[in-house]
Design an enzyme around this catalytic site. Sequence first.
Site, PDB file in Angstrom:
ATOM      1  N   ASP A 151       5.426 -24.152 -31.180  1.00  0.00           N
ATOM      2  CA  ASP A 151       6.036 -24.123 -29.854  1.00  0.00           C
ATOM      3  C   ASP A 151       5.753 -22.825 -29.100  1.00  0.00           C
ATOM      4  O   ASP A 151       5.467 -22.844 -27.897  1.00  0.00           O
ATOM      5  CB  ASP A 151       7.549 -24.358 -29.962  1.00  0.00           C
ATOM      6  N   GLU A 185       4.987 -26.943 -18.342  1.00  0.00           N
ATOM      7  CA  GLU A 185       4.222 -28.170 -18.564  1.00  0.00           C
ATOM      8  C   GLU A 185       4.907 -29.337 -17.868  1.00  0.00           C
ATOM      9  O   GLU A 185       6.130 -29.368 -17.718  1.00  0.00           O
ATOM     10  CB  GLU A 185       4.103 -28.456 -20.064  1.00  0.00           C
ATOM     11  N   ASP A 232       7.514 -24.145 -22.719  1.00  0.00           N
ATOM     12  CA  ASP A 232       7.191 -25.371 -23.444  1.00  0.00           C
ATOM     13  C   ASP A 232       8.487 -26.154 -23.632  1.00  0.00           C
ATOM     14  O   ASP A 232       9.456 -25.626 -24.195  1.00  0.00           O
ATOM     15  CB  ASP A 232       6.561 -25.050 -24.797  1.00  0.00           C
TER      16      ASP A 232
END
Length: 370
Positions: free
Chosen positions: A351, A268, A184
């Site tokens: 997170d 991502e 992330d």
Amino acid sequence: MTVREKAYRFRLCPNKEQRILINKSVGCARYVYNHFLGKAKENEYLTYTKYSKQLTQLKKELEWLKESDKFALQNALKDLDRGFKNFFKGKYGFPKFKSKRNRKNSYRTNKFTRKSGTTNIEVKDNKIKLPKLGWIKFRKPKKVKGKILNVTVTKSNTDKYFISIAVKEEVEELPKVDKQIGIDLGLKEFAIMSDGEKIANPRVLKKYEKKIARLNRSLARKEKGSNNWCKAKKKLGKVYEKVANIRLDFLHKVSTKLIEENQFIAVETLKVKNMLKNSKLAKSISDVSWSKFIELLTYKAKWYGRNLVKIDTFFASSQLCNNCGYKNEKVKDLSVRKWECPKCKEVHGRDINASLNILNEGLKIKASTT
């Protein structure tokens, strides 16, 4: 064993005459690119072959074009041709004119001459032989391996010279490992891993902001175009260059570490252009360089036999409970750093939860494609 194309980049150490010749080749390549781009805008774009014939006539009319490396002019036309092909395919916008005020100015030369069948480029120890320039010293921290394809010579706006030697070489895949990870990306922490590891954001630009502001004020006080103005501008350029080098070094080290330690990586993807519209975060987003990081991960994974899956931008990684899949719409608020799943009562750190969801989604995508 896989074949990869790679570029070795070195600092070039040309003498005075060689610097003049490099500057001429850079300028001539830029002129040819802009000349034929102008013709294309006036009428319509022709093919590389037709423009190549016109280039031969142009060199007869403008004798000074012959002073440069001839491959530099041909490659300038090839770059223009590629730019128009990408434009027609809808990949990029309409080609733009090149300016000598660009941060970097360069030209590309080829190794092989078809007519004579000889090679124009040779590398021996810390010297390289280039067309028109002869033998030039360069700083050589590592050995150049593989078959040389071409060489790009670059002049920075801080009057430094570099070469980028493109080669084709065979590379062994890294030994397989069992570890898999989800990543992330963020601003407070550069990257948060699904195994709990966090990589701090170096915030390189922030460390040099005061110095940059001081040099900008100094530049503003100088008369534009004067010798002192040029000196101040060069000083400012050196600071920006240092920031860029530190940032790139950090990205390379982090991406290499992740590739070496993990067999499967899910990361991502972010719409950086859209995010830059946020004036409060634009500077921080530019400084963190997520796009460059993903680019480095992508080609290193391909080289070394790792699996990389990019998760869609619109995947709600922060809102989903990684334990039961419940979607909490309230987590859209960035101020929510911890939350409890009302369905399974699991407590999540924003997170870490996001990175676990990214890993799970990446494994699903991998399973569906195999």
